[in-house]
Write an enzyme that holds these catalytic residues in place. Structure first.
Site, PDB file in Angstrom:
ATOM      1  N   PRO A  49       0.805  -1.222   0.000  1.00 26.03           N
ATOM      2  CA  PRO A  49       0.000   0.000   0.000  1.00 26.03           C
ATOM      3  C   PRO A  49       0.838   1.271   0.000  1.00 26.03           C
ATOM      4  O   PRO A  49       1.689   1.437   0.859  1.00 26.03           O
ATOM      5  CB  PRO A  49      -0.782  -0.119   1.314  1.00 26.03           C
ATOM      6  N   ASP A  88      -2.074   2.871   2.644  1.00 28.11           N
ATOM      7  CA  ASP A  88      -1.465   3.006   3.953  1.00 28.11           C
ATOM      8  C   ASP A  88      -1.872   4.380   4.464  1.00 28.11           C
ATOM      9  O   ASP A  88      -1.532   5.393   3.856  1.00 28.11           O
ATOM     10  CB  ASP A  88       0.064   2.926   3.781  1.00 28.11           C
ATOM     11  N   TRP A 545       4.087   0.019  10.246  1.00 26.56           N
ATOM     12  CA  TRP A 545       4.581  -1.142   9.493  1.00 26.56           C
ATOM     13  C   TRP A 545       3.809  -2.392   9.873  1.00 26.56           C
ATOM     14  O   TRP A 545       3.692  -3.323   9.084  1.00 26.56           O
ATOM     15  CB  TRP A 545       6.082  -1.336   9.714  1.00 26.56           C
ATOM     16  N   GLN A 590      12.285  -1.495   1.371  1.00 27.73           N
ATOM     17  CA  GLN A 590      11.268  -2.245   2.101  1.00 27.73           C
ATOM     18  C   GLN A 590      11.822  -3.479   2.812  1.00 27.73           C
ATOM     19  O   GLN A 590      11.065  -4.194   3.459  1.00 27.73           O
ATOM     20  CB  GLN A 590      10.139  -2.664   1.158  1.00 27.73           C
ATOM     21  N   TRP A 594       8.116  -3.176   4.630  1.00 24.39           N
ATOM     22  CA  TRP A 594       7.014  -4.095   4.347  1.00 24.39           C
ATOM     23  C   TRP A 594       7.483  -5.539   4.185  1.00 24.39           C
ATOM     24  O   TRP A 594       6.825  -6.468   4.655  1.00 24.39           O
ATOM     25  CB  TRP A 594       6.288  -3.614   3.093  1.00 24.39           C
ATOM     26  N   LYS A 627      20.233  11.053  -6.261  1.00 24.57           N
ATOM     27  CA  LYS A 627      18.910  10.759  -5.748  1.00 24.57           C
ATOM     28  C   LYS A 627      17.926  11.827  -6.228  1.00 24.57           C
ATOM     29  O   LYS A 627      18.250  13.005  -6.269  1.00 24.57           O
ATOM     30  CB  LYS A 627      18.998  10.806  -4.226  1.00 24.57           C
ATOM     31  N   LYS A 630      13.088  16.793  -4.253  1.00 28.59           N
ATOM     32  CA  LYS A 630      12.522  18.102  -4.583  1.00 28.59           C
ATOM     33  C   LYS A 630      13.562  19.200  -4.435  1.00 28.59           C
ATOM     34  O   LYS A 630      13.615  20.123  -5.228  1.00 28.59           O
ATOM     35  CB  LYS A 630      11.310  18.382  -3.692  1.00 28.59           C
TER      36      LYS A 630
END
Length: 1077
Positions: A49, A88, A545, A590, A594, A627, A630
């Site tokens: 999610p 989520d 989590w 993750q 997750w 990376k 913004k």
RNA sequence: GGGUGGUUAGCUCAGUUGGUUAGAGCAUCCCGCUGAUAACGUGAAGGUCCCCGGUUCGAGUCCGGGACCACCCA
């Protein structure tokens, strides 16, 4: 055959894709694919999610491209794939977004019940603030997922299932309460996440103090005593012996319970200006520098840290234990791996409540917890009681000086984290916390992991395996507001009861709570009596989590205890059908998120992994490897990129650019390369086909059977079958890139070899339509559409609709409802493929030879002389001679004899067959074969089928055709080129006839270029007037008929162009004029 | 400080169990071909395969050490 829809050779992918989207929507294709009969059962996919209140970004495209591909593929293969969406919705990101909106800076917004109610209401409202962006994004990229029935982690049903899960863990004895060191923003007493501190590091001046901890000689461990005696140190003569510890946080010294040394490091007893001290050997020099005017430390004994274990000392603030009424063994030396001699004294001061490692050490040695401050950073002990911790340093330093334990007090510039919203320094502080005892299950976590296929494989025993190996108990509680409330109810004297469902809570309270919002603060109001005690809920909420890790069961609202209700039973069945997952896919971050939470919950409860196959993607970075963020301004928005290149091109890039597990660079330039390579090429072949099929109107159903078609057609079909085989195998191993590359290669060959070679067959002359060619290319295109469907669903659909569905309304309505096309060995002539490869090499060499001779391909040549290394290639070239002749524009091909040979050992083969001592002779073998006479003898004998033996240094080396590589050298006077055992030489002697033919081809090209420039249609006929002299005129006259045929010309006159003609000047001064008729 | 992955042409990447002249696509240049093609073909140019050492007849590939980049943990 019905006409195909005319299409543009240069498509606007945005329009193409939006048309497909409309079609999918209006015909409910996704729903149909979910509903269609599935002969192979369920392929279980879990959607990880996303956080709905964030914005969809390019890295979501990466993950979703893969998450879309395999379900589409499996669905075409006949599996049913449930693609339940999920969101989520709890946790810090939501809370922070709301705090920002409210302009709360460091205010404790949960101070009152009303505040908390209001805050959580806002959280709930903000969760789906960007839902529209997500829906648009999901649809636009062609990600098929059921967003109408998603699981949502804040829904009561979901929370209830999570409660149920927690209850089962509790019943298994896997839930316990303990302390955990967390970063806290003092004053507001709020726990912070790592992200919140990451930006808050500042360089500050802090105290740097060396403190003497006088040792209790009477408690000296035997090992240490023995060491000292062995080194002739008399204990009686020691002057104020003390351990020296170093710290930059004097305010933690009143909370000291241990001193830690590294067992493996060397420590010393040294005479200092302030008496005898024990410090690390590596700290002696550094500490001598503290007092430059005084004599340096003088070492009197050396020993390993391990001998000091349990050596007791007097801590500088004994009043702490009295004031806090603490008991228990403390103030002795402990051993810890994390201690180094890189700075300070090499002896670490341990205040376990202010550090995670320290807490673990304190627990290991059973020392009591000494809280010198509260969670707001207010001192609770010593004279400094009541002061803010940072302000207490001065007082404490003064006290230590008065007590004579301060070895040295200085300052140090270092970086320390601050909370940017309050400006306070962060306090790392042990808070009571709830744990799931994963550590107890460590072995099983590792065992279950072994059952999982990780892509890339190194994650299994690498990053994920290591993480499991170093597993610590999972801290599942958070002192926050917007989250799944822990279903833990406690009595005043500490009894715990975990509630597993709303029904249970209703029974406990005697009230019907079925309409209760399970969030705070409402759930905090619920109390009940049990065993004569009153239970009320603990204040914490659950780690998010855990929310997402619970999705295998919570997405189906699973409540395990059967209560006779049909709904519960049905949910249980649904869960069983969807557990464990066959496939999940997320990015590498993750492994601790997750991937872990799924795995841990599943191992603890079901003794099974939660997923069988997992693709672990690398991160997406910008073109320079930076990376995407913004602040750097290098973020590429998905939607504009989709419109510019098509979602398909972006998806294609994600699949093929690099290995899925590698960090992937992303930029528009890179996407456009992939677009030009694959997407445009396939489209071009498609548009070529449509263009000519509409003119010729071939009857595809009447085409000859495959066996009766020309070899080049059978070759294309064979390659097509081969591509199916490779792709199916690759996709079955979750290798999207391998499958994509195979398809890409096929499309290139179809375009650059098959279509280019066979162009004329699609251009019917005198009304004969070559239905073999059309049927072959049609099949290749339709199959490409099916093979591409999981990768580039829009392009595939677009082709399929026009090529198949518009022709045959009984065919499946969408390419995504089609069956995956499987490999058919009977249609795949591997021999033909390798024969064609020989032709391709010969053609390539012939062109190279032409280039050397500066002879353009339009000039026909009399002869190509070919040498092929082995007889099967000779057979191949003989069979496919026409292809090579036409492609090379030569009249005839002969095999070369009388060449000279170069012979080299075929190292991989020869090396394997030689005994190990003979392998040393390899350089000599190479040298011997370089001799022209030996080379000629070896080559001739081997070619004649004999076996040749070389004698080198008394060793007989038996040579066969496989063990050497024989290259031929062209006879003098020919232009030639050489590669992979083939040699092609060209006979460049031109007959007058060949010359005329070359000139004619020049004219054809000029006329056709003129037609193009005059913007004529392919099918337009023309009148041609040629004003020519000499050879060109002769060529035009001699070749008049074929010139007319190849230029769609109904009449050729010789003379000046007429008024109104489109006129072009030729190289030699002549002119041509043409007019459409 | 620990862990994982990476480093090969200007760029993006291949390179199977060690083996022949280390490849592809893109970009550049030359020439050619072209009535599907904004495409294609030939050639040229472009490489200390990150560095050092070792094993081996032979190392981009195996082993040891190191450098740098990315990510994760501390």
């Amino acid at each position: 055959m019905a006409k195909f829809l005319e299409i543009s050779p240069q498509p606007n992918y945005k329009e193409v894709e939006s048309k497909v989207l409309k079609f999918w929507k209006s015909q409910n294709i996704f729903a149909q694919s979910e509903a269609k009969a599935a002969s192979k059962g369920e392929f279980v996919f879990y959607e990880g999610p996303p956080t709905a209140n964030g914005q969809p970004a390019m890295h979501h495209v990466l993950a979703r491209a893969f998450k879309d591909l395999f379900p589409r593929y499996k669905s075409m293969q006949g599996f049913h794939v449930t693609r339940k969406g999920g969101w989520d919705t709890h946790g810090l990101p939501v809370e922070i977004a709301v705090e920002k909106k409210l302009g709360l800076t460091g205010r404790n917004h949960g101070a009152t019940r009303a505040e908390m109610e209001e805050f959580n209401k806002l959280c709930r409202e903000s969760v789906f603030a960007n839902i529209q962006d997500w829906n648009t994004f999901t649809e636009r990229m062609g990600y098929w997922v059921d967003l109408e029935h998603p699981y949502v982690t804040y829904h009561n049903d979901y929370i209830e299932s999570v409660w149920n899960l927690l209850k089962r863990l509790w019943q298994k004895g896997l839930v316990e309460r303990d302390y955990k060191v967390v970063p806290v923003s003092p004053r507001i007493g709020t726990t912070l996440s790592a992200n919140e501190i990451a930006d808050g590091y500042r360089d500050v001046n802090d105290p740097s103090v060396y403190v003497r901890l006088p040792i209790r000689l009477g408690t000296m461990p035997k090992a240490l005593k023995a060491e000292l005696e062995h080194q002739n140190v008399s204990l009686e003569n020691l002057e104020n012996p003390a351990l020296v510890v170093w710290t930059t946080t004097p305010w933690t010294l009143p909370s000291n319970t241990l001193a830690a040394v590294n067992a493996e490091l060397e420590y010393v007893l040294a005479r200092s200006p302030q008496g005898h001290v024990i410090v690390a050997a590596g700290a002696v020099e550094r500490m001598s520098q503290l007092y430059k005017d005084l004599p340096p430390l003088e070492v009197v004994a050396r020993f390993k840290g391990s001998v000091m274990e349990f050596l007791e000392y007097h801590q500088p603030f004994p009043e702490s234990f009295e004031e806090l009424k603490l008991e228990g063994k403390a103030h002795f030396v402990a051993l810890a791996d994390f201690v180094t001699d890189d700075d300070g004294s090499g002896v670490a001061h341990e205040a376990p409540v202010y550090g995670a490692e320290d807490l673990a050490l304190g627990r290991q040695y059973g020392a009591p917890l000494c809280f010198g401050t509260d969670k707001n950073g207010i001192m609770q002990v010593t004279e400094a009681k009541g002061k803010f911790f940072k302000d207490a340093d001065k007082d404490l330093i003064r006290i230590m000086k008065e007590r004579g334990v301060m070895y040295h007090a200085g300052q140090l510039l270092h970086s320390y984290p601050f909370h940017d919203r309050t400006g306070d320094p962060i306090l790392y502080f042990a808070r009571p916390s709830w744990f799931v005892r994963t550590n107890k299950m460590r072995a099983n976590l590792a065992a279950q992991n072994q059952k999982i296929n990780w892509y890339p494989p190194h994650i299994k025993d690498g990053r994920f395996g290591n993480w499991l190996e170093n597993n610590v108990d999972w801290s599942i509680s958070r002192e926050r507001y917007w989250g799944t409330p822990l279903p833990f109810w406690k009595s005043e004297d500490g009894d715990l009861h975990v509630v597993g469902s709303i029904k249970e809570l209703s029974e406990l309270t005697g009230r019907d709570l079925s309409s209760l919002d399970l969030h705070r603060p409402f759930v905090d109001d619920i109390t009940f009596d049990l065993n004569g005690k009153t239970f009320s809920r603990v204040p914490e909420v659950l780690d998010v989590w855990f929310d997402s890790g619970a999705m295998p069961s919570a997405q189906w609202h699973l409540l395990l205890e059967a209560d006779g209700s049909a709904q519960r039973q049905e949910n249980l069945e649904t869960f069983k059908k969807h557990f464990p997952a066959d496939f999940i896919c997320e990015a590498i971050d993750q492994t601790r998120g997750w991937f872990y939470s799924l795995h841990a919950i599943s191992t603890l409860l079901y003794d099974s992994p939660a997923y069988k196959n997992v693709i672990c993607l690398g991160h997406l970075v910008d073109e320079k490897g930076k990376k995407m963020s913004k602040s750097l301004g290098n973020v590429v928005d998905p939607l504009p990129a989709f419109d510019k290149f098509g979602a398909d091109s972006v998806r294609w890039y994600m699949f093929t650019a690099s290995e899925p597990g590698d960090t992937k660079r992303f930029s528009e330039r890179l996407v456009s390369e992939g677009q030009r390579g694959f997407v445009n090429t396939l489209w071009n072949v498609y548009s070529f086909f449509v263009l000519y099929a509409n003119i010729d109107n071939p009857n595809l159903s009447n085409a000859p059977n495959i066996e009766q078609r020309p070899e080049i057609d059978r070759w294309l079909i064979s390659r097509l079958e081969q591509t199916k085989e490779v792709m199916t195998k690759a996709l079955d191993h979750y290798d999207a890139r391998g499958a994509g590359k195979a398809l890409d290669k096929f499309v290139m060959e179809m375009s650059n070899w098959y279509v280019r070679r066979n162009r004329r067959r699609f251009w019917s002359q005198d009304g004969t339509v070559d239905s073999s060619a059309y049927a072959t290319l049609y099949e290749a295109l339709v199959t490409c559409a099916k093979l591409a469907a999981p990768f580039t669903p829009f392009l595939a659909e677009s082709l399929y609709q026009n090529l198949v569905r518009n022709q045959d309304s009984s065919s499946p309505e969408s390419v995504h409802l089609c069956e995956w096309t499987n490999f058919d060995a009977s249609r795949c002539d591997l021999n033909l493929i390798s024969e064609m490869n020989a032709v391709l090499i010969v053609v390539e060499l012939g062109r190279a030879a032409r280039a050397k001779a500066s002879l353009g391909n339009r000039q026909p040549l009399p002869r190509a002389l070919v040498y092929a290394r082995n007889s099967s290639d000779v057979t191949a070239l003989t069979r496919l001679k026409d292809v090579a002749l036409e492609e090379l524009n030569v009249e005839d091909m002969e095999f070369l004899t009388g060449v000279t040979y170069k012979v080299r050992p075929n190292l991989p083969v020869l090396g394997k067959t030689l005994p190990s001592d003979a392998k040393k002779l390899m350089p000599q073998i190479t040298a011997a074969l370089a001799n022209p006479e030996i080379a000629a003898r070896v080559a001739e004998n081997l070619n004649a089928g004999k076996i040749e033996t070389l004698e080198i240094d008394g060793v007989n080396i038996e040579l066969t055709l496989e063990k050497v590589l024989i290259d031929a050298e062209a006879p003098a006077g020919f232009e030639s080129a050489l590669s992979e055992g083939f040699l092609v030489a060209l006979d460049t002697n031109l007959t007058p006839e060949l010359k005329l033919e070359g000139l004619k081809r020049y004219l054809v090209r000029m006329v056709n270029q003129a037609r193009k420039d005059a913007k004529l249609e392919v099918s337009d006929k023309i009148e041609l007037r040629l004003e020519l002299e000499g050879e060109l005129r002769e060529a035009a006259q001699e070749k008049r008929e074929s010139l007319a045929l190849e230029t769609m010309c109904s009449s050729i006159e010789f003379g000046e162009p007429e008024a109104g003609d489109f006129v072009v000047a030729l190289e030699d001064g002549g002119r041509l004029g043409l007019t459409k008729i």
